[in-house]
Design an enzyme around this catalytic site. Structure first.
Site, short mmCIF file in Angstrom:
data_model
loop_
_atom_site.label_atom_id
_atom_site.label_comp_id
_atom_site.label_asym_id
_atom_site.label_seq_id
_atom_site.Cartn_x
_atom_site.Cartn_y
_atom_site.Cartn_z
N HIS A 14 0.83 -1.20 0.00
CA HIS A 14 0.00 0.00 0.00
C HIS A 14 0.87 1.25 0.00
O HIS A 14 2.09 1.20 0.11
CB HIS A 14 -0.98 0.01 1.19
CG HIS A 14 -0.38 0.37 2.52
ND1 HIS A 14 -1.15 0.76 3.59
CD2 HIS A 14 0.91 0.40 2.96
CE1 HIS A 14 -0.37 1.02 4.62
NE2 HIS A 14 0.87 0.80 4.27
N CYS A 33 4.89 5.16 5.53
CA CYS A 33 3.82 4.51 4.76
C CYS A 33 3.43 5.33 3.54
O CYS A 33 2.56 4.92 2.77
CB CYS A 33 2.61 4.21 5.65
SG CYS A 33 2.81 2.67 6.58
N HIS A 39 5.25 -0.19 -0.46
CA HIS A 39 5.91 -1.09 0.50
C HIS A 39 4.83 -2.04 0.99
O HIS A 39 3.64 -1.81 0.74
CB HIS A 39 6.50 -0.30 1.69
CG HIS A 39 5.45 0.35 2.50
ND1 HIS A 39 4.83 1.51 2.11
CD2 HIS A 39 4.82 -0.04 3.63
CE1 HIS A 39 3.89 1.82 2.99
NE2 HIS A 39 3.85 0.88 3.92
N HIS A 41 3.15 -4.95 4.04
CA HIS A 41 3.04 -5.38 5.44
C HIS A 41 2.55 -6.82 5.46
O HIS A 41 1.82 -7.25 4.56
CB HIS A 41 2.03 -4.54 6.22
CG HIS A 41 2.42 -3.11 6.39
ND1 HIS A 41 3.32 -2.68 7.34
CD2 HIS A 41 2.03 -2.00 5.70
CE1 HIS A 41 3.45 -1.37 7.25
NE2 HIS A 41 2.69 -0.92 6.26
N ASP A 79 -4.62 -10.75 -0.52
CA ASP A 79 -3.31 -11.39 -0.36
C ASP A 79 -2.44 -11.22 -1.61
O ASP A 79 -2.88 -11.54 -2.73
CB ASP A 79 -3.51 -12.88 -0.04
CG ASP A 79 -2.23 -13.53 0.44
OD1 ASP A 79 -1.41 -12.84 1.10
OD2 ASP A 79 -2.04 -14.72 0.16
N HIS A 80 -1.23 -10.71 -1.40
CA HIS A 80 -0.26 -10.44 -2.48
C HIS A 80 -0.77 -9.40 -3.47
O HIS A 80 -0.41 -9.42 -4.65
CB HIS A 80 0.15 -11.74 -3.20
CG HIS A 80 1.03 -12.61 -2.36
ND1 HIS A 80 0.56 -13.33 -1.29
CD2 HIS A 80 2.36 -12.84 -2.41
CE1 HIS A 80 1.55 -13.99 -0.74
NE2 HIS A 80 2.66 -13.70 -1.39
N GLU A 126 -1.37 -4.40 11.63
CA GLU A 126 -0.51 -4.03 10.50
C GLU A 126 0.95 -4.35 10.82
O GLU A 126 1.71 -4.77 9.97
CB GLU A 126 -0.67 -2.54 10.18
CG GLU A 126 0.05 -2.13 8.90
CD GLU A 126 -0.11 -0.65 8.61
OE1 GLU A 126 -0.94 -0.30 7.77
OE2 GLU A 126 0.59 0.16 9.24
#
Ligand code: NI
Length: 139
Positions: A14, A33, A39, A41, A79-80, A126
């Site tokens: 994100h 962030c 990047h 998490h 996811d991913h 997170e």
């Protein structure tokens, strides 16, 4: 009343930013962030449901069915993925843990009711140190 929690994990990319702000302003407000190059998490999602156990099975809900539901409705979409650009339910929202938590509540609340129990809370971690929890509008 009994509370039952299923833990799931996903990793996703994100960036926290407002497009009308400069990179400097975004960096000042959102910190690391806000990195323009994204990047990721490793998120933890905790879904807690509540109700009374079935006297025949002793289950509030079959947790495998709850897990399948959470995976199908939420995890498979996140996811991913890049939360800012690939996740339909986060479109036009800032990709904060807070907004993610509220959006996941809105998706899961009606689905959990169909399983015969109620959604109690959604918690997203997170990082080890930062997490958000949502209990719906009524609280
Ligand atoms: Ni971040």
């Amino acid at each position: 009343m009994i509370y039952l929690t299923r833990r799931e994990r996903f990793n996703a990319a994100h960036r926290l930013y407002r497009k009308e702000w400069s990179d400097d302003k975004n960096s000042e407000v959102f910190g690391k962030c806000s990195n323009p190059n994204w990047h990721g998490h490793n998120y933890v999602l905790l879904v807690t449901v509540k109700g009374e156990p079935d006297p025949e099975t002793g289950f509030l809900v079959n947790i495998k069915i709850l897990s399948s539901l959470v995976n199908r409705c939420v995890i498979d979409k996140l996811d991913h993925k890049n939360i800012n650009i690939e996740v339909d339910f986060m479109k036009d929202k800032i990709a904060t843990t807070e907004n993610l938590t509220i959006s996941i509540w809105e998706i899961l609340e009606p689905e959990v009711l169909k399983l015969g129990c109620q959604l109690h809370s959604i918690r997203i971690e997170e990082t080890e140190n930062n997490f958000a929890e949502y209990f719906g509008n009524r609280h």
